[in-house]
Motif scaffolding. Structure first.
Motif, PDB file in Angstrom:
ATOM      1  N   ALA A  27       1.151  -0.902  -0.409  1.00 46.45           N
ATOM      2  CA  ALA A  27       0.001   0.212  -0.032  1.00 46.45           C
ATOM      3  C   ALA A  27       0.449   1.014   0.230  1.00 46.45           C
ATOM      4  CB  ALA A  27      -0.947   0.326   0.909  1.00 46.45           C
TER       5      ALA A  27
ATOM      6  N   SER B 235       2.109   0.988  -3.209  1.00 44.06           N
ATOM      7  CA  SER B 235       0.690   2.231  -4.598  1.00 44.06           C
ATOM      8  C   SER B 235       0.383   3.010  -4.203  1.00 44.06           C
ATOM      9  CB  SER B 235      -0.627   0.932  -4.358  1.00 44.06           C
ATOM     10  OG  SER B 235      -1.558   1.053  -3.317  1.00 44.06           O
TER      11      SER B 235
ATOM     12  N   THR C  65      -1.825   3.795  -1.042  1.00 43.56           N
ATOM     13  CA  THR C  65      -3.428   3.951  -0.423  1.00 43.56           C
ATOM     14  C   THR C  65      -2.699   3.840   0.311  1.00 43.56           C
ATOM     15  OG1 THR C  65      -2.863   1.700  -0.969  1.00 43.56           O
ATOM     16  CG2 THR C  65      -4.202   2.502  -2.500  1.00 43.56           C
TER      17      THR C  65
ATOM     18  N   ARG D 290      -4.899   6.658   2.830  1.00 40.64           N
ATOM     19  CA  ARG D 290      -6.455   6.940   2.764  1.00 40.64           C
ATOM     20  C   ARG D 290      -7.334   6.177   3.657  1.00 40.64           C
ATOM     21  NH1 ARG D 290      -8.819   3.756  -2.717  1.00 40.64           N
ATOM     22  NH2 ARG D 290      -8.286   5.414  -3.843  1.00 40.64           N
TER      23      ARG D 290
ATOM     24  N   PHE E 253      -5.659   3.504   6.196  1.00 37.48           N
ATOM     25  CA  PHE E 253      -5.210   1.777   6.138  1.00 37.48           C
ATOM     26  C   PHE E 253      -4.086   1.237   7.110  1.00 37.48           C
ATOM     27  CE2 PHE E 253      -3.711  -1.970   3.228  1.00 37.48           C
ATOM     28  CZ  PHE E 253      -4.535  -2.850   3.537  1.00 37.48           C
TER      29      PHE E 253
ATOM     30  N   HIS F 243     -13.863   3.555   3.084  1.00 39.03           N
ATOM     31  CA  HIS F 243     -12.903   4.297   3.218  1.00 39.03           C
ATOM     32  C   HIS F 243     -13.280   4.891   2.661  1.00 39.03           C
ATOM     33  CE1 HIS F 243     -11.925   3.251  -1.169  1.00 39.03           C
ATOM     34  NE2 HIS F 243     -12.128   1.911  -1.026  1.00 39.03           N
TER      35      HIS F 243
ATOM     36  N   PHE G  43      -7.444  -5.569   1.641  1.00 38.05           N
ATOM     37  CA  PHE G  43      -6.491  -5.046   0.785  1.00 38.05           C
ATOM     38  C   PHE G  43      -6.841  -4.655  -0.581  1.00 38.05           C
ATOM     39  CE2 PHE G  43      -3.072  -4.753  -2.650  1.00 38.05           C
ATOM     40  CZ  PHE G  43      -1.782  -3.869  -1.645  1.00 38.05           C
TER      41      PHE G  43
ATOM     42  N   LEU H 277     -10.748  -4.282  -0.836  1.00 39.65           N
ATOM     43  CA  LEU H 277     -11.292  -3.325  -1.084  1.00 39.65           C
ATOM     44  C   LEU H 277     -10.760  -2.254  -1.202  1.00 39.65           C
ATOM     45  CD1 LEU H 277     -13.500  -5.463   1.510  1.00 39.65           C
ATOM     46  CD2 LEU H 277     -14.416  -4.936  -0.800  1.00 39.65           C
ATOM     47  N   LEU H 278      -9.758  -1.903  -0.356  1.00 39.17           N
ATOM     48  CA  LEU H 278      -8.750  -0.068  -0.019  1.00 39.17           C
ATOM     49  C   LEU H 278      -8.837   0.483  -1.778  1.00 39.17           C
ATOM     50  CD1 LEU H 278      -6.992   1.814   1.561  1.00 39.17           C
ATOM     51  CD2 LEU H 278      -5.150   0.173   0.716  1.00 39.17           C
ATOM     52  N   HIS H 279      -8.549  -1.043  -2.522  1.00 42.06           N
ATOM     53  CA  HIS H 279      -8.474  -0.027  -3.834  1.00 42.06           C
ATOM     54  C   HIS H 279      -9.748  -0.226  -4.465  1.00 42.06           C
ATOM     55  CE1 HIS H 279      -4.508  -1.651  -2.430  1.00 42.06           C
ATOM     56  NE2 HIS H 279      -4.076  -0.643  -3.055  1.00 42.06           N
TER      57      HIS H 279
ATOM     58  N   GLU I 293      -6.398  -2.974  -9.791  1.00 40.48           N
ATOM     59  CA  GLU I 293      -5.050  -1.779  -9.217  1.00 40.48           C
ATOM     60  C   GLU I 293      -4.793  -2.447  -7.772  1.00 40.48           C
ATOM     61  OE1 GLU I 293      -7.026   2.169  -7.903  1.00 40.48           O
ATOM     62  OE2 GLU I 293      -8.436   1.844  -9.935  1.00 40.48           O
TER      63      GLU I 293
ATOM     64  N   ALA J 201      -0.888  -3.429  -7.655  1.00 43.04           N
ATOM     65  CA  ALA J 201      -0.484  -3.123  -5.987  1.00 43.04           C
ATOM     66  C   ALA J 201       0.634  -4.026  -5.803  1.00 43.04           C
ATOM     67  CB  ALA J 201      -1.373  -2.514  -5.074  1.00 43.04           C
TER      68      ALA J 201
ATOM     69  N   ASP K 244       4.218  -4.922  -7.820  1.00 36.97           N
ATOM     70  CA  ASP K 244       4.768  -4.149  -7.756  1.00 36.97           C
ATOM     71  C   ASP K 244       5.851  -3.776  -6.883  1.00 36.97           C
ATOM     72  OD1 ASP K 244       3.536  -3.143  -9.855  1.00 36.97           O
ATOM     73  OD2 ASP K 244       2.420  -1.289  -9.227  1.00 36.97           O
TER      74      ASP K 244
END
Lengths: 445, 445
Positions: A20, A23, A25, A28, A116, A324, B201, B203-205, B210, B214, B217
């Motif tokens: 996270a 990326s 995020t 958030r 998060f 979120h 994780f 649901l965060l995006h 995505e 993440a 990556d």
């Protein structure tokens, strides 16, 4: 003694933070919720416990050099994440049901409002503490309710792991047990401690009389003598001969208890030890305690069954992301849609609907507003059975600051008191031991 | 970090020391024995675990000023006993079954040769550690044996209390699990750690893609993507689109697993991801794992069932005084005679009787001689089925000195290896999941 609790954590909590951060995020703002989809098989209510312990664990959730070095050596996460962990202090908000509170399926027991990354790293420790402590408290409350006011001592330290033993003693006390055998629970949480003697103490001595005499010499006649090492009737006779009729109590740990206890009571009375109490301790659970209701037992000691949740050793609580904030700052409810594991997305509030007689009738989960937003005593609207509503969520952590009233021995005592109040609201059907549905329905508003 | 373990103890252990000091019996040389009267309901063998942890706890069993002050303030024991506790260092001898060993009803799993006072104060900590860790290892071994060589990861930290979680990860690893999610178990005990990602994780995006991107990556395509947050088939399609056919693994945590996994395998193969593995993790226990034997699962993740002993959350081990020396220095066997809780008195030794094919046939408890007195490979005497005997007791503590080989990560690895060797001796009937009797009888000699 401020041991770090930070590695008592699933690896994926940290790798999710790592990803996270990568990326963008991680920051958030999120709302996580701990809840149970159902009660343990056939139970009619659950009892939340562990909150006070959890707050201590959150306070100790720090990545010191030792933790960071290990994470680096093991390549668990990358350097930016290590830097973030090094600075980690929970700075968000946590609301929860008060410790000792009754709960039902879907009750939003703990709400964590944080980024998060800050919220997700606490997932494992939150669930470890709440699942275990709640399983013990939920079992203990049933034992207390069938115990008809006779004191019950928790003696199960040897039947659960050595730290869990301390937590179990505390959870059982919150649910109404009178005392524990566990000394650390006394020191750390202020739970009253008690103890008797083991068979080994009798066997150490050349005769049972010598063992009894040694115990009386050390602690006086107001003690509990274990009378079943050899033969219960002879044990009782010797106990009263040595201690006199002032003997505080005898303990019986074997045999067919209804028969044995009745005979022991008659024998004690015959010997003039009419005030000597009888404690029983042989593999008791809520069913065995209920079956002894008409037997002249004065106190119970319970071990295995309470510390293992009486058949339900984990409360089944989960911790889910329910909302979120989007880039514009608005809350977006989220929920997974996996088969048979659905969640209700969105930020929750919760109140207990109470009827005109003061009895709980509904668990009302209010979806969409934040926690503790519903006024205590809200008008019940269309539900004619409900005369009032009791707010269930209290702030536990505000901007990273833990409410100290819930910590330590004070928090434990407070939880015990709250539990007694909440239990008094339950409909009488809650106290049936047999399997059944939750005693009140959970409704979503 | 040398936190004292001394108050994780039942109060009566200390009050018995107090009384024994008073009566002059505290220094009698005693033999205590830890054993289980029976296996958990319907199990065919048990797996001892916890020894390495126990030895660490015994090392930390010290009454520092903090413990002594509390005991004084609470009037738990008197001054002579406080003085004795202040000097407490275990100075006796301990023998035990090697950690990871298989056991049966009556197996003398731990033998403590010490003064009454030195031996009795360890009772609670010995049983807490061994009962919990053994319950986990005994459940884990059954899962491994039906797992047909597919790796199983322990993921149950959130379903047991936060310290027990670390012990559970270790015990499951000893019994053959491949890895754990628990980081502290990795740091403290050298258990390999692993992890995937949670639904939160995803649901965060804003989209599943995505989230997958993440994770890729951050850790590369050789990771495990959780594909069941929304729809499994679409999840798999997206996972392979984002990660490519080099994707390491997918995880499925819901649904009817035989159907879902078969479909997932076919879909992955169609997409060219023929080497992408499938991990399943949905409320598995030994029965569910057995039912998946013919399904193309590559790895299992097990939580609740293993950390709670799969229905038997405490191993039922007890710790009994079995002998003490009389004033002339001769050992006197002792045993209580309580109804349905008989023990076999006397100092024990134990060997496993092995047949000509290398298969275990008898648990032989030798009563009356000291531990580890029977030669390895003793002639089996009249029992024609037994071709050889394997000595089961090893010295763990000698004159207060702990054998370092059983501690830490090395001890954990050693226990895991010993477990594999001992399992290979079991008759095939041991691996039936259904309820049955112990797979070999315990005989007393």
């Amino acid at each position: 003694m401020t041991e770090s609790s930070a590695l008592r954590t699933d690896r994926y909590e940290l790798t999710m933070v790592d990803a996270a951060i990568q990326s963008g995020t991680a920051d958030r703002e999120c709302m996580f919720e701990a809840f149970a989809r159902r009660l343990p098989d056939g139970r009619r209510y659950g009892v939340l416990a562990g909150t006070g312990r959890l707050l201590e664990q959150i306070r100790r959730f720090r990545f010191t050099d030792a933790e960071l070095a290990w994470l680096r050596d093991e390549h668990v996460v990358r350097q930016p994440t290590l830097d973030w962990l090094a600075d980690y202090r929970f700075s968000g908000n946590i609301w929860g049901y008060q410790e000792g509170e009754i709960y039902f399926p879907g009750s939003p027991l703990l709400l964590v409002d944080a980024t998060f990354a800050e919220g997700v790293v606490l997932e494992t420790i939150i669930l470890s503490v709440l699942n275990y402590d709640t399983s013990v408290a939920s079992a203990a409350a049933r034992m207390v309710s069938v115990g008809r006011g006779r004191p019950i001592a928790e003696m199960g330290s040897r039947r659960t792991s050595e730290h869990a033993a301390v937590a179990a003693a505390r959870a059982a006390y919150i649910a109404g047990f009178a005392a524990t055998s566990n000394l650390e629970a006394g020191r750390t949480w202020g739970v009253p401690t008690m103890g008797t003697a083991a068979h080994s103490f009798t066997l150490l001595h050349d005769t049972e009389e010598e063992a009894f005499q040694a115990q009386i010499d050390a602690v006086g006649p107001d003690t509990t003598l274990l009378v079943d090492t050899y033969d219960i009737a002879r044990g009782i006779e010797r106990a009263v001969r040595v201690a006199g009729t002032e003997l505080g109590s005898i303990r019986i740990d074997s045999g067919d208890l209804p028969t044995v206890v009745a005979a022991a009571r008659a024998q004690l009375d015959d010997l003039g030890a009419v005030n000597t109490k009888i404690t029983v301790t042989s593999d008791l659970d809520e069913y065995a305690i209920a079956a002894l209701a008409a037997v002249p037992v004065d106190a119970y000691g319970v071990g295995t069954s309470v510390v293992t949740g009486s058949g339900s050793p984990a409360a089944g609580m989960v911790y889910k992301l329910v909302a979120h904030k989007d880039d514009a700052g608005a809350w977006v409810p989220v929920a997974k849609t996996s088969a048979s594991k659905e969640s209700v997305g969105g930020r929750k509030d919760a109140v207990r609907g109470i009827d005109a007689g003061g009895i709980a009738r509904r668990e009302i989960v209010v979806v969409g507003q934040g926690p503790a937003a519903t006024d205590d005593g809200d008008e019940p609207g269309a539900d004619a059975e409900i005369a009032g509503e009791r707010q269930l969520l209290v702030p536990l952590v505000t901007g990273g600051e833990i409410d100290e009233r819930y910590l330590g021995a004070e928090g434990t005592r407070r939880a015990r008191e709250h539990h007694a109040t909440a239990m008094a609201e339950l409909p009488v059907q809650a106290f049936r031991l047999g399997r059944g549905d939750p005693v009140i329905p959970t409704v979503y508003r």
